[in-house]
Design an enzyme around this catalytic site. Structure first.
Site, PDB file in Angstrom:
ATOM      1  CE1 TYR A  98      -4.267  -1.298  -0.164  1.00  4.70           C
ATOM      2  CE2 TYR A  98      -3.608  -2.709   1.653  1.00  4.70           C
ATOM      3  CZ  TYR A  98      -4.508  -2.375   0.651  1.00  4.70           C
ATOM      4  OH  TYR A  98      -5.649  -3.111   0.471  1.00  4.70           O
ATOM      5  CD  GLU A 149      -2.279  -3.986  -7.007  1.00  3.89           C
ATOM      6  OE1 GLU A 149      -2.380  -2.834  -6.583  1.00  3.89           O
ATOM      7  OE2 GLU A 149      -3.281  -4.718  -7.227  1.00  3.89           O
TER       8      GLU A 149
HETATM    9  N1  UDP Z   1      -9.498   2.948   3.039  1.00  4.98           N
HETATM   10  C1  UDP Z   1      -9.767   3.369   4.328  1.00  4.98           C
HETATM   11  N2  UDP Z   1     -10.318   4.622   4.499  1.00  4.98           N
HETATM   12  C2  UDP Z   1     -10.593   5.451   3.454  1.00  4.98           C
HETATM   13  C3  UDP Z   1     -10.307   5.016   2.144  1.00  4.98           C
HETATM   14  C4  UDP Z   1      -9.757   3.761   1.972  1.00  4.98           C
HETATM   15  O1  UDP Z   1      -9.531   2.649   5.285  1.00  4.98           O
HETATM   16  O2  UDP Z   1     -11.095   6.573   3.682  1.00  4.98           O
HETATM   17  C5  UDP Z   1      -8.902   1.618   2.839  1.00  4.98           C
HETATM   18  C6  UDP Z   1      -9.901   0.593   2.267  1.00  4.98           C
HETATM   19  O3  UDP Z   1      -9.623  -0.673   2.854  1.00  4.98           O
HETATM   20  C7  UDP Z   1      -9.552   0.634   0.788  1.00  4.98           C
HETATM   21  C8  UDP Z   1      -8.028   0.817   0.829  1.00  4.98           C
HETATM   22  O4  UDP Z   1      -7.825   1.713   1.915  1.00  4.98           O
HETATM   23  O5  UDP Z   1      -9.962  -0.549   0.123  1.00  4.98           O
HETATM   24  C9  UDP Z   1      -7.419   1.385  -0.424  1.00  4.98           C
HETATM   25  O6  UDP Z   1      -8.096   2.566  -0.773  1.00  4.98           O
HETATM   26  P1  UDP Z   1      -8.476   2.897  -2.294  1.00  4.98           P
HETATM   27  O7  UDP Z   1      -8.900   4.331  -2.328  1.00  4.98           O
HETATM   28  O8  UDP Z   1      -7.355   2.464  -3.188  1.00  4.98           O
HETATM   29  O9  UDP Z   1      -9.789   2.003  -2.540  1.00  4.98           O
HETATM   30  P2  UDP Z   1     -10.065   0.668  -3.387  1.00  4.98           P
HETATM   31  O10 UDP Z   1      -9.245   0.741  -4.643  1.00  4.98           O
HETATM   32  O11 UDP Z   1      -9.693  -0.494  -2.508  1.00  4.98           O
HETATM   33  O12 UDP Z   1     -11.550   0.713  -3.652  1.00  4.98           O
END
Ligand code: UDP
Length: 140
Positions: free
Chosen positions: A51, A128
Site C-alpha cells: 500500500y 501486484e
Molecule cells: N481505506 C480506508 N479509508 C478510506 C479510504 C480507503 O480505510 O477513507 C482503505 C480501504 O480498505 C480501501 C483501501 O484503503 O480498500 C485502499 O483505498 P483505495 O482508495 O485504493 O480504494 P479501493 O481501490 O480499494 O476501492
C-alpha cells in the site's frame, strides 16, 4: 475484449467471518476464474510495501494494522476484461455507496474492512501479481 489477469485480496474481515467462499462465489458468478490462490498472514513490511502509494493518506497506519490483523487470501483472477470487471464486482470503496449485488454491498463491514482488494489498472495489475506470486504458481 481481451483476456486479462488481475490481482485480488480477500481481506482479514472476510477470513475472520469465515466468508471467503461467499466472496469466491460472487467472483466466479461474474465469469472470473481463480488461476492462483494462497492464504497468508501479511507482515507489516509486506502490507506497507503493497500500500506504499497510500503512505501519505491519513488512514495508512490503520489500514496496515487492519491488513495484518488476520489471514488474507491472495489471488490471481483471469477473464475477459478482468481488471475492470473485478472492480465492478467489488463495488465502491465505501460499502454504503456500493451497488446492490456487489461484494462490498453484500458482504463488507465498513470503508476500511471492505472485504476485497482489486487492481485498479492494467499498469498496477501485473505489479501486484508479481508482488505475491511467482510465474510457476500461476496456472491458467
Ligand atoms: N481505506 C480506508 N479509508 C478510506 C479510504 C480507503 O480505510 O477513507 C482503505 C480501504 O480498505 C480501501 C483501501 O484503503 O480498500 C485502499 O483505498 P483505495 O482508495 O485504493 O480504494 P479501493 O481501490 O480499494 O476501492
Amino acid at each position: 475484449m481481451a483476456i486479462e489477469r488481475t490481482f485480488s485480496i480477500i481481506k482479514p474481515d472476510a477470513t475472520r467471518r469465515n466468508i471467503t467462499g461467499k466472496v469466491l462465489t460472487l467472483i466466479e458468478d461474474a465469469g472470473l476464474r481463480v488461476i492462483a490462490q494462497k492464504r497468508l498472514h501479511l507482515t507489516k513490511e509486506q502490507a506497507e510495501g503493497f500500500y506504499a502509494v497510500h503512505k501519505e493518506r491519513p488512514f495508512f497506519g490503520e489500514l496496515v494494522s487492519f491488513m495484518t490483523s488476520g489471514p488474507v487470501v491472495v489471488q490471481v483472477l483471469e477473464g475477459e476484461n478482468a481488471i475492470a470487471k473485478y472492480r465492478e464486482v467489488m463495488g465502491a470503496t465505501n460499502p454504503a455507496n456500493a451497488a446492490p449485488g456487489t461484494i462490498r454491498k453484500e458482504l463488507a463491514e465498513s470503508i476500511e474492512a471492505n472485504t476485497v482488494h482489486g487492481s485498479d489498472s492494467p499498469e498496477t495489475a501485473p505489479q501486484e501479481i508479481a508482488y505475491f506470486f511467482k510465474d510457476e504458481e500461476i496456472v491458467g
